[in-house]
Design a protein around this motif. Structure first.
Motif, mmCIF file in Angstrom:
data_model
loop_
_atom_site.group_PDB
_atom_site.id
_atom_site.type_symbol
_atom_site.label_atom_id
_atom_site.label_comp_id
_atom_site.label_asym_id
_atom_site.label_seq_id
_atom_site.Cartn_x
_atom_site.Cartn_y
_atom_site.Cartn_z
ATOM 1 N N UNK A 1 0.846 -1.202 0.000
ATOM 2 C CA UNK A 1 0.000 0.000 0.000
ATOM 3 C C UNK A 1 0.884 1.255 0.000
ATOM 4 N N UNK A 2 0.640 2.209 -0.882
ATOM 5 C CA UNK A 2 1.437 3.437 -0.875
ATOM 6 C C UNK A 2 1.246 4.197 0.435
ATOM 7 N N UNK A 3 2.195 5.083 0.740
ATOM 8 C CA UNK A 3 2.028 5.858 1.979
ATOM 9 C C UNK A 3 0.969 6.939 1.792
ATOM 10 N N UNK A 4 0.147 7.168 2.807
ATOM 11 C CA UNK A 4 -0.863 8.219 2.701
ATOM 12 C C UNK A 4 -0.200 9.580 2.544
ATOM 13 N N UNK A 5 -0.887 10.446 1.806
ATOM 14 C CA UNK A 5 -0.358 11.790 1.607
ATOM 15 C C UNK A 5 -0.382 12.563 2.926
ATOM 16 N N UNK A 6 0.620 13.410 3.099
ATOM 17 C CA UNK A 6 0.642 14.281 4.291
ATOM 18 C C UNK A 6 0.068 15.652 3.977
ATOM 19 N N UNK A 7 -0.014 15.937 2.666
ATOM 20 C CA UNK A 7 -0.551 17.243 2.242
ATOM 21 C C UNK A 7 -1.525 17.028 1.097
ATOM 22 N N UNK A 111 2.148 13.911 -1.413
ATOM 23 C CA UNK A 111 1.335 15.077 -1.744
ATOM 24 C C UNK A 111 0.221 14.622 -2.689
ATOM 25 N N UNK A 112 -1.009 14.952 -2.343
ATOM 26 C CA UNK A 112 -2.131 14.662 -3.240
ATOM 27 C C UNK A 112 -2.643 15.994 -3.757
ATOM 28 N N UNK A 113 -2.796 16.084 -5.076
ATOM 29 C CA UNK A 113 -3.254 17.344 -5.675
ATOM 30 C C UNK A 113 -4.602 17.106 -6.339
ATOM 31 N N UNK A 114 -5.557 17.964 -6.055
ATOM 32 C CA UNK A 114 -6.873 17.851 -6.682
ATOM 33 C C UNK A 114 -7.046 19.043 -7.611
ATOM 34 N N UNK A 115 -7.098 18.740 -8.914
ATOM 35 C CA UNK A 115 -7.158 19.801 -9.908
ATOM 36 C C UNK A 115 -8.542 19.834 -10.534
ATOM 37 N N UNK A 116 -9.244 20.924 -10.293
ATOM 38 C CA UNK A 116 -10.559 21.033 -10.941
ATOM 39 C C UNK A 116 -10.647 22.371 -11.652
ATOM 40 N N UNK A 117 -9.617 22.623 -12.449
ATOM 41 C CA UNK A 117 -9.577 23.904 -13.165
ATOM 42 C C UNK A 117 -10.064 23.681 -14.601
ATOM 43 N N UNK A 138 6.413 11.219 -5.091
ATOM 44 C CA UNK A 138 5.481 11.098 -3.956
ATOM 45 C C UNK A 138 4.198 11.894 -4.186
ATOM 46 N N UNK A 139 4.033 12.419 -5.421
ATOM 47 C CA UNK A 139 2.825 13.214 -5.699
ATOM 48 C C UNK A 139 1.803 12.393 -6.466
ATOM 49 N N UNK A 422 -11.813 11.029 -2.331
ATOM 50 C CA UNK A 422 -10.719 11.805 -1.718
ATOM 51 C C UNK A 422 -9.877 10.932 -0.800
ATOM 52 N N UNK A 423 -10.552 10.045 -0.058
ATOM 53 C CA UNK A 423 -9.775 9.175 0.832
ATOM 54 C C UNK A 423 -8.899 8.225 0.010
ATOM 55 N N UNK A 424 -9.457 7.687 -1.085
ATOM 56 C CA UNK A 424 -8.664 6.807 -1.956
ATOM 57 C C UNK A 424 -7.474 7.566 -2.548
ATOM 58 N N UNK A 425 -7.715 8.816 -2.908
ATOM 59 C CA UNK A 425 -6.622 9.630 -3.462
ATOM 60 C C UNK A 425 -5.536 9.841 -2.402
ATOM 61 N N UNK A 426 -5.963 10.211 -1.213
ATOM 62 C CA UNK A 426 -5.002 10.476 -0.134
ATOM 63 C C UNK A 426 -4.210 9.204 0.169
ATOM 64 N N UNK A 427 -4.892 8.067 0.137
ATOM 65 C CA UNK A 427 -4.221 6.802 0.482
ATOM 66 C C UNK A 427 -3.575 6.124 -0.725
ATOM 67 N N UNK A 428 -3.823 6.663 -1.935
ATOM 68 C CA UNK A 428 -3.156 6.102 -3.117
ATOM 69 C C UNK A 428 -3.802 4.842 -3.658
#
Ligand code: BG6
Length: 486
Positions: A1-7, A111-117, A138-139, A422-428
């Motif tokens: 399992x990847x490491x959860x994002x800290x940011x 780092x997890x980035x959410x882009x909705x631009x 790690x992003x 979002x949780x899946x994204x944070x946890x990878x």
């Protein structure tokens, strides 16, 4: 399992999606103790506000949840304490340097980035992120739709992303995959022995997928008018539903296995093109009418200018493989329809011979209705004997076997689709995100339909708001002897 994002870095943090969905979802997760304890949420947008300004926006957005769940002020304060704000203009890559400074060395700890631009800002944003040192291994980058308006523009975006982020770090969002009942389709199909042997052309007569909405433009005029229902709803949500209904059983519940099976279905869709578009698709645009007893203006009145954008589309699709040969998949979606409803209907075939025919009983074929919203329900209609002594013939009646999910799982809180994503994204965890090959197969099919419309000079037919689209949509199924499940 990847490491959860800290940011977690949220672009467009002051926008509508963020206030209605993202902040409430993150808060819901935090209130349940599901976010990494040290997770910091950095929000960015163009407005010149500060941390306190963002916290104020968030507090307003979260007030209904606080009241609903009767949460302590301390829970809110903990969440607000995670928030930081950095003003940046995504069209100017250099302005993203400030984000790099705000995230600092935390970027290397996940780092997890959410882009909705807007898609036009993707390339400059990614360039800015790269220059700011935020695109390391790690992003993870989550991309919200619209990811282009056709295959070519979507490839352009995907190429720009792929130049910086490998596919495993790219998380394309389709929020329908975050919905509990959509995931339940997999449980229903592959967690029960009952359905799978019948889940094919031998036993299934047709499939219907409906996403009907009562809303109109909702202040999204410029976005929607450039898109229309086919690209706004079918290209993504409806094709994902179709793929989940039609795919073969994945060997494991893993991102690769599930997405491999979905993409095979998407690539097996029979093109609806210049030869078939006029027969197998119907487009409509709403005129003034009434929804839920309230008068509402027509599309053109809301828009304030002429337009050929469709606000309704109905299609007769086919999946050309062994399993689905000869089984039509009818799909329809539209704005300003009579009710808000998303559902999948599996219509089974009649029994091959009715032994009850000589005794006057009429049999109806079984039907499985998977309601996604607003009701979360799975219902299977079955023939059942009406109690009685049958002196003047046997009477059989359709009765539903019903699983109301809110009742079956009464003690479990219903979550917003974005909480899961979002949780899946944070946890990878990428299973519920859409892979590039899926998106491209989706676009390829959609582009052919639009070319077909153009070749046939098809323009939307009017329908009164509050009705089920143009009459031709009813004819689309009726000429096959099929009625829409209304
Ligand atoms: C979005 C579309 O993707 O999905 C909107 O852009 C639509 O036009 C929305 O209203 C529907 O989502 P839901 O979850 O309300 O069915």
């Amino acid at each position: 399992m990847p490491t959860p994002a800290q940011t977690l870095l949220l672009f467009g943090v002051t926008g509508d999606l963020s206030r209605r969905m993202l902040l409430p979802s993150l808060f819901g997760l935090d209130a349940d103790g599901l976010l990494p304890p040290d997770l910091r949420i950095v929000g960015t947008a163009r407005q010149e506000i500060d941390d306190a300004g963002l916290r104020e926006t968030a507090e307003t957005a979260l007030a209904p949840i606080m009241a609903d769940r009767k949460l302590d002020r301390a829970v809110l304060d903990r969440f607000l304490g995670r928030l930081r704000y950095v003003a940046a203009d995504a069209s100017k890559p250099e302005s993203l340097a400030a984000i790099g400074e705000a995230v600092g060395p935390r970027a290397d700890q996940g780092l997890a980035i959410f882009l909705s631009t807007a898609p036009s800002l993707f390339e400059s944003t990614i360039a800015g992120l790269q220059a700011a040192g935020l695109t390391g291994p790690a992003t993870r980058l989550a991309l919200e739709k619209p990811l282009g308006h056709d295959l070519a523009s979507s490839q352009e975006i995907n190429d720009a992303v792929a130049a910086v982020f490998p596919e495993r770090q790219t998380f394309r969002i389709d929020h329908y995959l975050g919905k509990e009942t959509v995931q339940n389709l997999l449980a229903l199909r592959f967690g029960n022995i009952l359905f799978e042997p019948l889940w094919n052309a031998t036993a299934i007569e047709h499939v219907q997928i409906t996403i009907s909405e009562t809303v109109g433009l909702e202040g999204r005029v410029s976005y929607f008018d450039g898109m229309g229902s086919l690209r706004d709803m079918v290209q993504n949500h409806m094709l994902q539903l179709l793929a989940l209904v039609a795919m073969e059983a994945p060997a494991q519940f893993t991102a690769t296995a599930v997405r491999d099976e979905k993409v095979k279905v998407l690539r097996s869709l029979r093109p609806i093109d210049a030869n078939t578009a006029a027969r197998e698709s119907v487009i409509g645009q709403y005129t003034a009418g009434a929804v839920a007893g309230q008068p509402v203006p027509g599309y053109l009145d809301e828009l304030g200018s002429p337009s050929d954008t469709e606000t309704f589309v109905a299609l007769k699709a086919h999946v050309d493989n062994w399993r689905w040969q000869g089984v039509p998949f009818y799909m329809r979606t539209g704005k300003r329809l009579p009710v808000r409803r998303s559902e999948v209907v599996i219509q089974f075939k009649p029994v091959p011979h009715s032994m009850f025919a000589g005794r006057g009983a009429v049999l109806q074929p079984n039907r499985l209705v998977i309601s996604i919203q607003p009701d979360e329900n799975v219902s299977l209609t079955m023939m059942s004997k009406q109690p009685g002594l049958d002196r003047d013939g046997i009477r059989l009646r359709e009765v539903p076997l019903n699983i109301g999910l809110p009742n079956a799982f009464a003690d479990v809180r219903r979550r917003i689709a974005y909480e899961r994503l979002l949780l899946d994204l944070i946890e990878g965890e990428p299973t519920l995100f859409v892979r590039r090959d899926e998106v491209e197969a989706q676009w390829e099919w959609i582009d052919a339909i639009r070319d077909g419309w153009e070749a046939n000079s098809m323009v939307p037919k009017p329908y009164a708001a509050g009705t089920w689209g143009p009459a031709a949509a009813i004819a689309l199924t009726e000429r096959d002897g099929v009625s829409w499940h209304d």
